[in-house]
Design an enzyme around this catalytic site. Structure first.
Site, PDB file in Angstrom:
ATOM      1  N   HIS A  17      47.505   1.638  96.655  1.00  0.00           N
ATOM      2  CA  HIS A  17      48.248   1.388  95.280  1.00  0.00           C
ATOM      3  C   HIS A  17      47.162   0.944  94.318  1.00  0.00           C
ATOM      4  O   HIS A  17      46.261   0.192  94.835  1.00  0.00           O
ATOM      5  CB  HIS A  17      49.338   0.416  95.720  1.00  0.00           C
ATOM      6  CG  HIS A  17      50.464   0.044  94.714  1.00  0.00           C
ATOM      7  ND1 HIS A  17      50.983   1.462  93.948  1.00  0.00           N
ATOM      8  CD2 HIS A  17      50.429  -0.897  93.658  1.00  0.00           C
ATOM      9  CE1 HIS A  17      51.507   0.765  92.945  1.00  0.00           C
ATOM     10  NE2 HIS A  17      51.341  -0.368  92.967  1.00  0.00           N
ATOM     11  N   HIS A  29      51.311  -2.145  86.786  1.00  0.00           N
ATOM     12  CA  HIS A  29      50.986  -0.862  87.909  1.00  0.00           C
ATOM     13  C   HIS A  29      52.265  -0.291  87.695  1.00  0.00           C
ATOM     14  O   HIS A  29      53.319  -0.577  86.948  1.00  0.00           O
ATOM     15  CB  HIS A  29      50.980  -1.545  89.130  1.00  0.00           C
ATOM     16  CG  HIS A  29      52.160  -2.542  89.801  1.00  0.00           C
ATOM     17  ND1 HIS A  29      52.728  -2.004  90.775  1.00  0.00           N
ATOM     18  CD2 HIS A  29      52.556  -3.557  89.305  1.00  0.00           C
ATOM     19  CE1 HIS A  29      53.821  -2.867  91.183  1.00  0.00           C
ATOM     20  NE2 HIS A  29      53.694  -3.675  90.362  1.00  0.00           N
ATOM     21  N   CYS A 107      50.608   6.231  90.722  1.00  0.00           N
ATOM     22  CA  CYS A 107      49.792   5.122  90.162  1.00  0.00           C
ATOM     23  C   CYS A 107      48.288   5.047  89.913  1.00  0.00           C
ATOM     24  O   CYS A 107      48.051   4.492  89.135  1.00  0.00           O
ATOM     25  CB  CYS A 107      50.302   3.853  91.270  1.00  0.00           C
ATOM     26  SG  CYS A 107      49.617   4.075  92.970  1.00  0.00           S
TER      27      CYS A 107
END
Length: 144
Positions: A17, A29, A107
């Site tokens: 991530h 994010h 992301c």
């Protein structure tokens, strides 16, 4: 120690991530609405969402018990924007709902676009998702 504008790679089970460090312990994010900090396997299921929320949260909450590192891996290939510009753009997007697609708007694409103005995801193109999604052949770099 992260510096403002740095890319943060958070090691989840089976994928990474990504977030942008904006200072004072916070990151911005891109997360599907069901993303939970340190969610692990349940986080993978949230990747099937078609929408995501831009969030500003403490890095320690986003990472949870997962390890993380600063990873500005494309600095040799692309000129990073000035940290103040990266942070300004990231902060302006907080709270927005945006389209999400694992192969082209995830992301990692999000943070690379903020830092370099190039939306790319190496883990989709070259990593474990490439075989699952066929993304290696369909993904193109998107210069913004």
């Amino acid at each position: 120690e992260p510096k403002p504008g740095d890319l943060i790679e958070i090691f989840r089970p089976f994928y990474s991530h990504w977030a942008i460090y904006v200072g004072d312990g916070y990151v911005v994010h891109l997360a599907p609405p069901s993303e939970l900090a340190g969610a692990g396997m349940t986080s993978i299921l949230s990747a099937l969402s078609e929408k995501a929320i831009v969030k500003k949260e403490l890095l320690c909450h986003v990472a949870g018990s997962d390890k993380y590192r600063v990873n500005n891996k494309h600095d040799d290939e692309y000129q990073p924007l000035p940290p103040s510009k990266i942070i300004q753009q990231a902060e302006e997007m907080v709270g927005q709902e945006v389209p999400y697609k694992l192969t082209s708007k995830n992301c990692e694409h999000f943070v690379n676009a903020l830092r370099y103005r190039v939306a790319r995801s190496d883990q989709v193109r070259d990593g474990p998702f490439a075989q699952l999604t066929g993304a290696r052949h369909e993904q193109e770099e998107n210069r913004l």
